[in-house]
Design an enzyme around this catalytic site. Structure first.
Site, mmCIF file in Angstrom:
data_model
loop_
_atom_site.group_PDB
_atom_site.id
_atom_site.type_symbol
_atom_site.label_atom_id
_atom_site.label_comp_id
_atom_site.label_asym_id
_atom_site.label_seq_id
_atom_site.Cartn_x
_atom_site.Cartn_y
_atom_site.Cartn_z
ATOM 1 N N CYS A 1 28.697 35.565 18.239
ATOM 2 C CA CYS A 1 29.606 34.711 17.453
ATOM 3 C C CYS A 1 28.854 33.953 16.363
ATOM 4 O O CYS A 1 29.354 33.790 15.244
ATOM 5 C CB CYS A 1 30.331 33.723 18.361
ATOM 6 S SG CYS A 1 31.321 34.473 19.669
ATOM 7 N N CYS B 1 19.287 39.812 -29.399
ATOM 8 C CA CYS B 1 17.938 39.260 -29.444
ATOM 9 C C CYS B 1 17.396 39.058 -28.041
ATOM 10 O O CYS B 1 18.099 38.574 -27.151
ATOM 11 C CB CYS B 1 17.962 37.935 -30.202
ATOM 12 S SG CYS B 1 16.353 37.118 -30.289
ATOM 13 N N CYS C 1 16.726 32.612 -14.927
ATOM 14 C CA CYS C 1 15.712 31.918 -15.711
ATOM 15 C C CYS C 1 14.430 31.831 -14.893
ATOM 16 O O CYS C 1 14.463 31.413 -13.728
ATOM 17 C CB CYS C 1 16.214 30.519 -16.081
ATOM 18 S SG CYS C 1 14.948 29.448 -16.811
ATOM 19 N N HIS D 1 34.047 41.483 18.618
ATOM 20 C CA HIS D 1 33.011 41.864 17.657
ATOM 21 C C HIS D 1 31.725 42.336 18.321
ATOM 22 O O HIS D 1 30.643 42.151 17.750
ATOM 23 C CB HIS D 1 32.709 40.677 16.738
ATOM 24 C CG HIS D 1 32.517 39.374 17.479
ATOM 25 N ND1 HIS D 1 31.355 39.063 18.151
ATOM 26 C CD2 HIS D 1 33.351 38.323 17.651
ATOM 27 C CE1 HIS D 1 31.472 37.865 18.690
ATOM 28 N NE2 HIS D 1 32.684 37.387 18.419
#
Length: 535
Positions: free
Chosen positions: A295, A335, A322, A290
């Site tokens: 890592c 509504c 909320c 990678h």
């Protein structure tokens, strides 16, 4: 070779061993674990050197990078068993114990020979053997042998409570066996106990004596002697071998499906290694190689993707939070007067502006409180949350796009193979068309690198160096897409030479830009130029 036909690794004849009870056969001074993996016989090792497949890893930056070589070997399961026995042999040259006892001691210290030696000679052997749950083999068992007249007549098996017949030809104590702790049980109960522990509970090196409250571990020779089922033996061999690899910091199983090879290194590090099956992975974390992301960040990214990706798109499009408790809410009616259903909140607010509902009065259909302080604070919090989600989706989508492209690698190679055959029909030799395969190799390398650059960029704070990195990333990505387009073009006699020249120029440019990008990232690691966003 049958699975119950074992390899016996003999040690020196003058090696000390424990003295068994008078009624039992003496314990052999070797480790008998049999065949570790069926199907991995000599035929599968054809072409291998005695020590396995060796290789040199290191940085993926290519020639010219002055990082030291990372040497490793690829071993089969049989060679791993031999390596385990060799480790035991090396230790036994010093401490002179039965092989199975040494194996338990090494397992306790995660096969760290130096740490075991240090503890073994610190002057407190009894404490060491107690911690490892074995009886010191240099001391005789203090329990009375079972072949006395009273025990032979009176004591049944303490598990099944069956009394066994006693005769001159077959004395009753021949039906019993046990460990150095002195607890004796019948052969049938031992076999069923070990089978249950191995098959149903998946225990290998941590099977203890069946007596209540006794923590003495069962040695390998006892297990192999008391179990007759070859499948159970094979399972036990797998468990012991797997434990050896998992505990040893210099060994790592290949993560490819159905691959039974192990990579052995000289020292552990986050470097690329390639298995005999073709899988290249990071030795430190076991994920696909990678570079350039470390890592630590890749592990956090994978966890974040597993947690967030399935629902993040839908949440962004259909919900709000909320303004009081930040619970995610879906609007299920027309509504705009919203009531949070969190039992600890019950806040009432406007769906449009996210401000408190009370000042809105009856004008629910026409929100005119946009600039209220409370509504503005709620909107700011909502915007920060949405911005963080959009940022994640930006990097995640590009990461997934390159991952998907890599999954089509086998399809792309098949298409290129067909193109190479077409080119050979246009009077080009086999050697002359190899540039196409090289181009696909470079394309796949670039896509893998680009995929992980988006993980690196997600955790990167903005500074001058990050801007340079993003420019290198954009340049490599543009060149990669152009190269991909060239490889998908149809080939004709008229365009043959033109395509060849363009493909060669472009994959060389891609190689160069990939090298520049990786060198810049590694330079940042060395000089501590990168600043990270803690997720």
């Amino acid at each position: 070779m049958d699975s119950d036909e074992g390899y016996n690794y003999e040690f020196d004849e003058d090696e000390e061993c424990s003295e068994d009870s008078a009624e039992e056969e003496p314990e052999d001074e070797h480790l008998d674990l049999g065949v570790v993996e069926p199907g991995l016989g000599s035929g599968e090792r054809d072409g291998l050197e005695p020590g396995g497949v060796s290789g040199v890893g290191g940085s993926a930056l290519g020639p010219g990078h002055d990082e030291e070589d990372y040497r490793y070997e690829v071993l089969t399961a049989e060679q791993i068993l031999q390596h385990m026995v060799e480790c035991i042999r090396e230790v036994n040259e010093v401490i002179q114990n039965p092989a199975t006892i040494t194996r338990i001691l090494l397992s306790h210290f995660n096969w760290d020979k130096e740490k075991l030696m240090e503890r073994y000679f610190d002057g407190n052997l009894e404490k060491l053997f107690a911690e490892c749950h074995v009886i010191n083999p240099s001391k005789k068992s203090r329990t009375r042998p079972m072949n006395t007249r009273s025990s032979a007549l009176d004591m049944p098996c303490q598990i099944c409570y069956l009394n066994y017949p006693n005769s001159v030809s077959t004395p009753r104590h021949k039906y019993f066996t046990g460990l150095e702790c002195g607890h004796k049980f019948c052969m049938q109960c031992w076999s069923e106990y070990l089978t249950t522990k191995i098959i149903e509970e998946g225990m290998g090196q941590t099977i203890s004596c069946p007596a209540h409250g006794c923590d003495i571990l069962v040695d390998d020779n006892t297990v192999m002697r008391l179990i007759t089922d070859s499948k159970v033996k094979l399972k036990y061999q797998h468990l012991i071998t797997n434990s050896f690899v998992e505990c040893n910091r210099l060994l790592k199983w290949c993560p490819a499906p159905d691959c039974h090879h192990v990579v052995k290194v000289q020292y552990p590090d986050a470097k690329p290694v390639r298995c005999k099956c073709g899988r290249q992975f990071c030795f430190n974390c076991g994920e696909n190689w990678h570079d350039p992301v470390k890592c630590k960040w890749l592990k956090k990214w994978i966890k974040k993707c597993d947690d967030d990706s399935e629902t993040s798109n839908w949440i962004a499009a259909n919900t709000k939070e909320c303004p009081k408790c930040h619970v995610t809410i879906e609007k299920d009616g027309g509504c705009n007067h919203m009531v949070c259903r969190n039992q600890n909140c019950k806040a009432e607010f406007c769906w449009v502006c996210l401000g408190p509902w009370e000042p809105h009065g009856s004008a629910w259909y026409n929100c005119n409180r946009y600039n209220e302080d409370d509504a503005k604070a709620a909107r700011d919090a909502q915007e920060r949350s949405r911005a963080a989600l959009q940022r994640y989706l930006f990097y995640c989508n590009r990461y997934m796009n390159h991952m998907q492209s890599l999954r089509f690698e086998h399809k792309l190679y098949a298409q290129v193979k067909q193109k190479m055959e077409e080119m050979q029909q246009h009077n080009m030799s086999w050697i002359e068309v190899q540039f196409l395969k090289k181009a696909v190799d470079v394309l796949c390398q670039c896509r893998a690198t680009l995929m992980y650059t988006y993980v690196f960029a997600f955790y990167l704070k903005k500074n001058n160096q990050s801007i340079i990195f993003e420019n290198n990333q954009a340049d490599l990505e543009n060149a990669t897409e152009v190269l991909s387009g060239y490889l998908e073009r149809d080939i004709s006699q008229d365009s043959l030479q033109d395509i060849k020249q363009k493909v060669q120029d472009k994959y060389r440019y891609c190689e160069s830009r990939r090298r520049v990008l990786l060198l810049h990232v590694h330079e940042g690691y060395e000089k501590d130029l990168w600043e990270y966003i803690e997720d």
